[in-house]
Design a protein around this motif. Structure first.
Motif, PDB file in Angstrom:
ATOM      1  N   VAL A 387       0.836  -1.206   0.000  1.00 14.68           N
ATOM      2  CA  VAL A 387       0.000   0.000   0.000  1.00 14.68           C
ATOM      3  C   VAL A 387       0.867   1.251   0.000  1.00 14.68           C
ATOM      4  N   LEU A 388       1.877   1.268   0.852  1.00 14.07           N
ATOM      5  CA  LEU A 388       2.751   2.431   0.935  1.00 14.07           C
ATOM      6  C   LEU A 388       3.442   2.698  -0.399  1.00 14.07           C
ATOM      7  N   ALA A 389       3.997   1.632  -1.011  1.00 11.83           N
ATOM      8  CA  ALA A 389       4.698   1.800  -2.283  1.00 11.83           C
ATOM      9  C   ALA A 389       3.755   2.254  -3.387  1.00 11.83           C
ATOM     10  N   ARG A 390       2.548   1.662  -3.436  1.00  9.12           N
ATOM     11  CA  ARG A 390       1.600   2.028  -4.494  1.00  9.12           C
ATOM     12  C   ARG A 390       1.157   3.477  -4.361  1.00  9.12           C
ATOM     13  N   LEU A 391       0.826   3.895  -3.138  1.00  9.41           N
ATOM     14  CA  LEU A 391       0.371   5.272  -2.962  1.00  9.41           C
ATOM     15  C   LEU A 391       1.527   6.258  -3.123  1.00  9.41           C
ATOM     16  N   ARG A 392       2.721   5.866  -2.684  1.00 12.66           N
ATOM     17  CA  ARG A 392       3.880   6.737  -2.889  1.00 12.66           C
ATOM     18  C   ARG A 392       4.131   6.965  -4.369  1.00 12.66           C
ATOM     19  N   ASN A 393       3.901   5.922  -5.166  1.00 13.11           N
ATOM     20  CA  ASN A 393       4.173   6.029  -6.598  1.00 13.11           C
ATOM     21  C   ASN A 393       3.207   6.952  -7.328  1.00 13.11           C
ATOM     22  N   THR A 394       2.148   7.423  -6.630  1.00 11.82           N
ATOM     23  CA  THR A 394       1.275   8.403  -7.280  1.00 11.82           C
ATOM     24  C   THR A 394       2.019   9.706  -7.549  1.00 11.82           C
ATOM     25  N   ILE A 395       3.177   9.873  -6.908  1.00 14.09           N
ATOM     26  CA  ILE A 395       3.980  11.061  -7.185  1.00 14.09           C
ATOM     27  C   ILE A 395       4.453  11.050  -8.637  1.00 14.09           C
ATOM     28  N   HIS A 396       4.502   9.840  -9.243  1.00  9.80           N
ATOM     29  CA  HIS A 396       4.891   9.705 -10.649  1.00  9.80           C
ATOM     30  C   HIS A 396       3.675   9.514 -11.554  1.00  9.80           C
ATOM     31  N   HIS A 397       2.478   9.559 -10.968  1.00  3.94           N
ATOM     32  CA  HIS A 397       1.253   9.213 -11.709  1.00  3.94           C
ATOM     33  C   HIS A 397       0.214  10.281 -11.407  1.00  3.94           C
ATOM     34  N   ALA A 398      -1.037   9.972 -11.648  1.00  6.06           N
ATOM     35  CA  ALA A 398      -2.113  10.906 -11.326  1.00  6.06           C
ATOM     36  C   ALA A 398      -2.158  11.147  -9.828  1.00  6.06           C
ATOM     37  N   ALA A 399      -2.270  12.414  -9.429  1.00  8.13           N
ATOM     38  CA  ALA A 399      -2.299  12.760  -8.008  1.00  8.13           C
ATOM     39  C   ALA A 399      -3.561  12.227  -7.353  1.00  8.13           C
ATOM     40  N   LEU A 400      -3.466  11.957  -6.051  1.00  9.99           N
ATOM     41  CA  LEU A 400      -4.647  11.556  -5.304  1.00  9.99           C
ATOM     42  C   LEU A 400      -5.637  12.716  -5.304  1.00  9.99           C
ATOM     43  N   PRO A 401      -6.875  12.479  -5.707  1.00 13.41           N
ATOM     44  CA  PRO A 401      -7.831  13.587  -5.803  1.00 13.41           C
ATOM     45  C   PRO A 401      -8.421  13.963  -4.452  1.00 13.41           C
ATOM     46  N   GLU A 402      -8.631  15.258  -4.265  1.00 12.35           N
ATOM     47  CA  GLU A 402      -9.274  15.757  -3.051  1.00 12.35           C
ATOM     48  C   GLU A 402     -10.779  15.768  -3.256  1.00 12.35           C
ATOM     49  N   ILE A 403     -11.495  15.342  -2.226  1.00  8.80           N
ATOM     50  CA  ILE A 403     -12.962  15.350  -2.261  1.00  8.80           C
ATOM     51  C   ILE A 403     -13.439  16.075  -1.014  1.00  8.80           C
ATOM     52  N   ARG A 404     -14.040  17.226  -1.170  1.00 10.35           N
ATOM     53  CA  ARG A 404     -14.533  17.970  -0.016  1.00 10.35           C
ATOM     54  C   ARG A 404     -15.970  17.568   0.268  1.00 10.35           C
ATOM     55  N   VAL A 405     -16.227  17.294   1.510  1.00  8.52           N
ATOM     56  CA  VAL A 405     -17.563  16.893   1.926  1.00  8.52           C
ATOM     57  C   VAL A 405     -18.090  17.938   2.894  1.00  8.52           C
ATOM     58  N   VAL A 406     -19.220  18.530   2.602  1.00 12.41           N
ATOM     59  CA  VAL A 406     -19.827  19.502   3.489  1.00 12.41           C
ATOM     60  C   VAL A 406     -21.227  19.010   3.816  1.00 12.41           C
ATOM     61  N   GLU A 407     -21.458  18.705   5.093  1.00 14.74           N
ATOM     62  CA  GLU A 407     -22.741  18.154   5.510  1.00 14.74           C
ATOM     63  C   GLU A 407     -23.320  19.021   6.617  1.00 14.74           C
ATOM     64  N   GLY A 408     -24.243  19.862   6.269  1.00 12.94           N
ATOM     65  CA  GLY A 408     -24.898  20.674   7.282  1.00 12.94           C
ATOM     66  C   GLY A 408     -24.088  21.886   7.665  1.00 12.94           C
ATOM     67  N   ARG A 409     -24.767  22.810   8.289  1.00  9.59           N
ATOM     68  CA  ARG A 409     -24.155  24.065   8.661  1.00  9.59           C
ATOM     69  C   ARG A 409     -23.046  23.852   9.676  1.00  9.59           C
ATOM     70  N   GLY A 410     -21.853  24.315   9.360  1.00 10.31           N
ATOM     71  CA  GLY A 410     -20.745  24.247  10.290  1.00 10.31           C
ATOM     72  C   GLY A 410     -19.910  22.986  10.222  1.00 10.31           C
ATOM     73  N   LYS A 411     -20.413  21.905   9.610  1.00  5.91           N
ATOM     74  CA  LYS A 411     -19.636  20.670   9.538  1.00  5.91           C
ATOM     75  C   LYS A 411     -18.853  20.646   8.233  1.00  5.91           C
ATOM     76  N   HIS A 412     -17.605  20.213   8.309  1.00  6.41           N
ATOM     77  CA  HIS A 412     -16.786  20.160   7.106  1.00  6.41           C
ATOM     78  C   HIS A 412     -15.822  18.991   7.186  1.00  6.41           C
ATOM     79  N   GLU A 413     -15.628  18.350   6.070  1.00  7.13           N
ATOM     80  CA  GLU A 413     -14.709  17.219   6.014  1.00  7.13           C
ATOM     81  C   GLU A 413     -14.021  17.199   4.655  1.00  7.13           C
ATOM     82  N   THR A 414     -12.800  16.710   4.634  1.00  5.19           N
ATOM     83  CA  THR A 414     -12.050  16.520   3.403  1.00  5.19           C
ATOM     84  C   THR A 414     -11.655  15.059   3.302  1.00  5.19           C
ATOM     85  N   TRP A 415     -11.921  14.457   2.158  1.00  2.00           N
ATOM     86  CA  TRP A 415     -11.558  13.068   1.909  1.00  2.00           C
ATOM     87  C   TRP A 415     -10.620  13.017   0.715  1.00  2.00           C
TER      88      TRP A 415
END
Length: 518
Positions: A387-415
């Protein structure tokens, strides 16, 4: 080593819904005018003070604790200069406390949150006054206590089942009243052991982040580190003997705790370097600590970012720090392979110096089978490495995408997302190493797969530490130097010898990362 790290997220504030903190950094604090000559680029504290409400009887126990390391540490950190500590008791402060904490605000007692004297009667107004006084300045806030009657009637939990029905109902109601008061005064944390707050099937803490004492430690530690405060023991009246570190020392000590066999491994490499009059191996082995402690710093930067609202660049900051975690951890793993090559005299081909390389593992197996067997298919260390090697190798591949999750007033999460071809690998590792919840796995839709970047980083740190420690223990470093050299070479000196077991325990508790070493 614990597999489930705490979720290091504070609750987002709901605009206009609570008494806002108005702390101002006073003169006399580090970097502020009046404390000393302030040089250019010397910063004042970046964040406002942390506002914490704690049950008064619990705080008394924490302050008096001498045999429980976690309670003693928490008690000291709550008295840190950067923490606004507020007490609460169902019956309010005692007469002595009222006299000692008198303010110019009617009914205000410095350092106290004071709620209504009794539970509001059914049918009466639920909006009652809460009084708070901070640094001698008092205020009164109107608070809605509508949840107390729901708590009193809720018999669905085991909270206070040892009490008579009427007494249990009153205790549940008082638990919600206490949390409501903490929410009303804008507390970032309400530290309590009130059973109903943690067992109820609804948000009995009514918006405030209620935590048990042990769960408060990593949250407070994270806040202090964000303020460049690396406190192992906080001195306060009646409790002398504070211990503060700089950033490098704190994370290096944490690394030594996570890698308990490093001193033996490094000591042998150091001895060989001296015998050969070539410091290359010594520097190579020492860089494992450097890589790992930088990974720990990057892990913290992820959590710093995740505690900021998902506006601006907080999500980008989290992903940038995650890339750094991956690179640094893989660097530490690669260092162990290069040291193993030298120890086992496998030759100098740089193409055969990594645990991900099958021919390298086969060459190691021919000389030291138990070392190579750490990475047999299906083992915990192989899953971590893959897992570490595969995810590290994204530095040479497509970047890990950010997904912002906003659920309700005041709550915020990033995945963070992963590619479809990585999903099976990550899930297999998560299932075998602590479970999907520990790894922050969420699948909101059948065709989507997300990871919490903070939880992901925590699990990679924990399991990579296990991997590196296992390799260091299994590498026969003693075979490098002739016997007579080993006999006359002094034992490697641990840089934190003399600090004691409690020193490492205090750092570990604040990081929220457990170890097997103690």
């Amino acid at each position: 080593m614990c597999l489930a790290s705490p979720l290091l997220r504070f609750r987002a504030r709901k605009p206009g819904s609570m008494f806002p903190p108005k702390e101002i950094w006073r003169d006399g604090l580090p970097g502020s005018p009046g404390s000393r000559e302030v040089l250019v680029f010397v910063q004042r504290p970046e964040l406002r003070k942390l506002r914490v409400v704690v049950d008064a009887d619990l705080l008394e126990r924490l302050d008096a604790s001498t045999d429980d390391e976690a309670e003693s540490l928490l008690g000291s950190l709550l008295h840190h200069t950067f923490v606004n500590l507020l007490r609460y008791a169902d019956s309010g402060p005692s007469g002595e406390e009222i006299a000692a904490g008198a303010t110019d605000w009617p009914g205000g007692v410095n350092g106290w949150v004071i709620g209504p004297p009794a539970i509001p009667a059914p049918g009466a107004s639920h909006r009652l006054a809460v009084t708070v006084a901070i640094d001698g300045s008092g205020s009164m806030i109107a608070c809605d206590f509508g949840g107390v009657h729901h708590a009193a009637a809720d018999e669905s939990t085991n909270a206070y089942e040892e009490c008579r029905a009427e007494e249990a109902a009153a205790k549940r109601a008082m638990d919600v009243m206490a949390a409501s008061c903490a929410y009303a005064v804008g507390a970032d944390l309400f530290i309590s052991q009130r059973a109903y707050l943690f067992e109820a099937g609804w948000d009995a803490a009514v918006g405030v982040l209620a935590v048990r004492p042990l769960d408060a430690l990593p949250l407070i530690g994270l806040y202090l580190r964000a303020q460049e405060q690396f406190t192992v023991r906080q001195s306060y009246p009646g409790h002398p003997g504070g211990l503060n570190m700089n950033r490098g020392g704190f994370y290096t000590a944490a690394t030594y705790d996570l890698l308990p066999g490093f001193a033996r491994w490094y000591g042998a490499c150091e001895a060989q370097s001296k015998a050969m009059d070539d410091d290359g191996l010594e520097f190579l082995a020492g860089s494992a600590v450097h890589r790992f402690q930088r990974a720990l710093q990057a892990r913290d930067r992820i959590w710093f970012a995740l505690n900021r609202p998902t506006i601006g660049d907080s999500g980008e900051d989290a992903l940038d720090a995650l890339d750094d975690v991956l690179l640094r951890l893989m660097g530490a793993v690669d260092v162990t392979a290069r040291v193993a090559r030298i120890v086992l005299e496998l030759g100098e081909s740089t193409r055969r110096q990594g645990w991900t390389n099958r021919s390298f593992r086969e060459a190691v197996s021919a000389i030291e089978p138990s070392l190579a067997a750490l990475f047999d298919p299906g083992t915990d260390h192989r899953l971590t490495l893959d897992v570490l090697a595969r995810l590290r190798n994204t530095i040479h591949h497509a970047a890990l995408p950010e997904i912002r999750v906003v659920e309700g007033r005041g709550k915020h999460e990033t995945w963070v997302g992963v590619r479809a071809d990585e999903k099976a690998l990550v899930l297999a590792a998560a299932d075998a190493l602590g479970g999907r919840a520990a790894w922050g796995v969420t699948e909101p839709f059948s065709d989507e797969f997300h990871l919490d970047p903070g939880r992901l980083a925590d699990q990679l740190v924990i399991h990579t530490a296990k991997l590196v420690a296992a390799v260091q223990a299994a590498t026969p470093v003693e075979r490098m130097s002739p016997g007579e050299l080993r006999t006359h070479e002094p034992e490697p000196i641990h840089p934190f010898d003399g600090f004691g077991v409690d020193f490492f325990a205090r750092i570990r508790l604040q990081l929220g990362l457990g170890t097997d070493s103690n």
